[in-house]
Write a protein that holds these residues in place. Structure first.
Motif, PDB file in Angstrom:
ATOM      1  N   GLU A  88       0.861  -1.187   0.000  1.00 48.04           N
ATOM      2  CA  GLU A  88       0.000   0.000   0.000  1.00 48.04           C
ATOM      3  C   GLU A  88       0.894   1.233   0.000  1.00 48.04           C
ATOM      4  O   GLU A  88       1.785   1.356   0.838  1.00 48.04           O
ATOM      5  N   TRP A  89       0.647   2.125  -0.937  1.00 41.09           N
ATOM      6  CA  TRP A  89       1.440   3.342  -1.074  1.00 41.09           C
ATOM      7  C   TRP A  89       0.664   4.540  -0.555  1.00 41.09           C
ATOM      8  O   TRP A  89      -0.522   4.689  -0.810  1.00 41.09           O
ATOM      9  N   ASN A  90       1.369   5.401   0.161  1.00 37.59           N
ATOM     10  CA  ASN A  90       0.834   6.685   0.593  1.00 37.59           C
ATOM     11  C   ASN A  90       1.889   7.717   0.209  1.00 37.59           C
ATOM     12  O   ASN A  90       2.850   7.936   0.939  1.00 37.59           O
ATOM     13  N   GLY A  91       1.721   8.286  -0.967  1.00 39.43           N
ATOM     14  CA  GLY A  91       2.756   9.170  -1.510  1.00 39.43           C
ATOM     15  C   GLY A  91       3.976   8.346  -1.878  1.00 39.43           C
ATOM     16  O   GLY A  91       3.885   7.397  -2.635  1.00 39.43           O
ATOM     17  N   SER A  92       5.121   8.681  -1.289  1.00 38.93           N
ATOM     18  CA  SER A  92       6.343   7.934  -1.583  1.00 38.93           C
ATOM     19  C   SER A  92       6.660   6.901  -0.496  1.00 38.93           C
ATOM     20  O   SER A  92       7.743   6.335  -0.472  1.00 38.93           O
ATOM     21  N   ILE A  93       5.720   6.667   0.389  1.00 38.53           N
ATOM     22  CA  ILE A  93       5.924   5.698   1.468  1.00 38.53           C
ATOM     23  C   ILE A  93       5.072   4.466   1.201  1.00 38.53           C
ATOM     24  O   ILE A  93       3.871   4.559   0.983  1.00 38.53           O
ATOM     25  N   ALA A  94       5.745   3.322   1.210  1.00 42.59           N
ATOM     26  CA  ALA A  94       5.061   2.046   0.972  1.00 42.59           C
ATOM     27  C   ALA A  94       5.022   1.249   2.268  1.00 42.59           C
ATOM     28  O   ALA A  94       5.923   1.335   3.092  1.00 42.59           O
ATOM     29  N   GLU A  95       3.955   0.463   2.406  1.00 45.23           N
ATOM     30  CA  GLU A  95       3.788  -0.339   3.609  1.00 45.23           C
ATOM     31  C   GLU A  95       3.233  -1.698   3.231  1.00 45.23           C
ATOM     32  O   GLU A  95       2.374  -1.805   2.355  1.00 45.23           O
ATOM     33  N   VAL A  96       3.748  -2.721   3.896  1.00 46.71           N
ATOM     34  CA  VAL A  96       3.227  -4.076   3.743  1.00 46.71           C
ATOM     35  C   VAL A  96       2.990  -4.604   5.144  1.00 46.71           C
ATOM     36  O   VAL A  96       3.906  -4.633   5.959  1.00 46.71           O
ATOM     37  N   LYS A  97       1.788  -5.007   5.410  1.00 44.41           N
ATOM     38  CA  LYS A  97       1.487  -5.584   6.710  1.00 44.41           C
ATOM     39  C   LYS A  97       1.921  -7.043   6.718  1.00 44.41           C
ATOM     40  O   LYS A  97       1.743  -7.764   5.740  1.00 44.41           O
ATOM     41  N   LEU A  98       2.501  -7.456   7.834  1.00 42.54           N
ATOM     42  CA  LEU A  98       3.004  -8.816   7.980  1.00 42.54           C
ATOM     43  C   LEU A  98       2.397  -9.456   9.217  1.00 42.54           C
ATOM     44  O   LEU A  98       1.912  -8.775  10.106  1.00 42.54           O
ATOM     45  N   GLY A  99       2.450 -10.754   9.269  1.00 42.00           N
ATOM     46  CA  GLY A  99       2.026 -11.452  10.473  1.00 42.00           C
ATOM     47  C   GLY A  99       0.558 -11.804  10.439  1.00 42.00           C
ATOM     48  O   GLY A  99       0.069 -12.402   9.492  1.00 42.00           O
ATOM     49  N   PHE A 100      -0.141 -11.381  11.482  1.00 43.12           N
ATOM     50  CA  PHE A 100      -1.516 -11.795  11.699  1.00 43.12           C
ATOM     51  C   PHE A 100      -2.471 -10.618  11.698  1.00 43.12           C
ATOM     52  O   PHE A 100      -2.139  -9.534  12.160  1.00 43.12           O
ATOM     53  N   ASP A 101      -3.664 -10.859  11.192  1.00 46.13           N
ATOM     54  CA  ASP A 101      -4.744  -9.875  11.254  1.00 46.13           C
ATOM     55  C   ASP A 101      -5.330  -9.984  12.658  1.00 46.13           C
ATOM     56  O   ASP A 101      -6.039 -10.936  12.981  1.00 46.13           O
ATOM     57  N   LYS A 102      -5.018  -9.010  13.482  1.00 43.40           N
ATOM     58  CA  LYS A 102      -5.408  -9.076  14.889  1.00 43.40           C
ATOM     59  C   LYS A 102      -6.903  -8.866  15.111  1.00 43.40           C
ATOM     60  O   LYS A 102      -7.404  -9.058  16.201  1.00 43.40           O
ATOM     61  N   SER A 103      -7.618  -8.496  14.050  1.00 42.46           N
ATOM     62  CA  SER A 103      -9.065  -8.340  14.189  1.00 42.46           C
ATOM     63  C   SER A 103      -9.780  -9.683  14.055  1.00 42.46           C
ATOM     64  O   SER A 103     -10.959  -9.783  14.357  1.00 42.46           O
ATOM     65  N   LYS A 104      -9.061 -10.701  13.597  1.00 44.05           N
ATOM     66  CA  LYS A 104      -9.659 -12.031  13.442  1.00 44.05           C
ATOM     67  C   LYS A 104      -9.391 -12.868  14.687  1.00 44.05           C
ATOM     68  O   LYS A 104      -8.346 -12.722  15.324  1.00 44.05           O
ATOM     69  N   PRO A 105     -10.311 -13.760  15.017  1.00 44.69           N
ATOM     70  CA  PRO A 105     -10.062 -14.629  16.168  1.00 44.69           C
ATOM     71  C   PRO A 105      -8.877 -15.548  15.885  1.00 44.69           C
ATOM     72  O   PRO A 105      -8.647 -15.948  14.757  1.00 44.69           O
TER      73      PRO A 105
END
Length: 141
Positions: free
Chosen positions: A75-92
């Protein structure tokens, strides 16, 4: 608790400069490199969730933790990119406690190596550097 694995791309600015001079679409290049690294992390996470690595050898596992492993996307926000890793903490069944352990439960050592250990982080950073260098070499030919 956030995911502990931290890949800092600020040290890759030299690669970005070289690629930019060679006319590369930096967003496209970094998308690919980041996604490849994230997919490797997530694959290793899934391997670490095999019954042999879980507390009580997975006797109490119902698969919810495996279902909470994030499918990586950049996911890009301007020139900053982010990738979420690990676990979706909203899921049981999110696996944060498997990484750190609890007073009554030892951590999943494989997850701990991935998210809290520096060795795996160095391996991923090395692979990213190699992929960026390979992209530079390919464009210089």
């Amino acid at each position: 608790m956030g995911n502990m694995l931290d890949i800092d791309f600020s040290c890759f600015s030299d690669y970005a400069e070289k690629l930019e001079k060679l006319g590369a679409d930096l967003q496209q290049v970094f998308d690919k490199v980041m996604l490849d690294a994230a997919e490797e992390v997530q694959q290793e996470t899934k391997v670490a969730l095999s019954s042999v690595n879980l507390p009580a050898k997975g006797r109490y596992s119902r698969g919810k933790t495996m279902d909470s492993v994030i499918e990586p996307k950049v996911e890009w926000n301007g020139s900053i990119a982010e990738v979420k890793l690990g676990f979706d903490k909203s899921k049981p069944g999110a696996g944060g406690f498997l990484i750190t352990g609890t007073p009554k439960m030892a951590p999943d050592n494989k997850l701990n190596e991935i998210y809290a250990g520096k060795k795996f982080e160095r391996q991923i950073n090395k692979k990213i550097k190699e992929a960026l260098q390979e992209e530079i070499d390919k464009r210089m030919k």
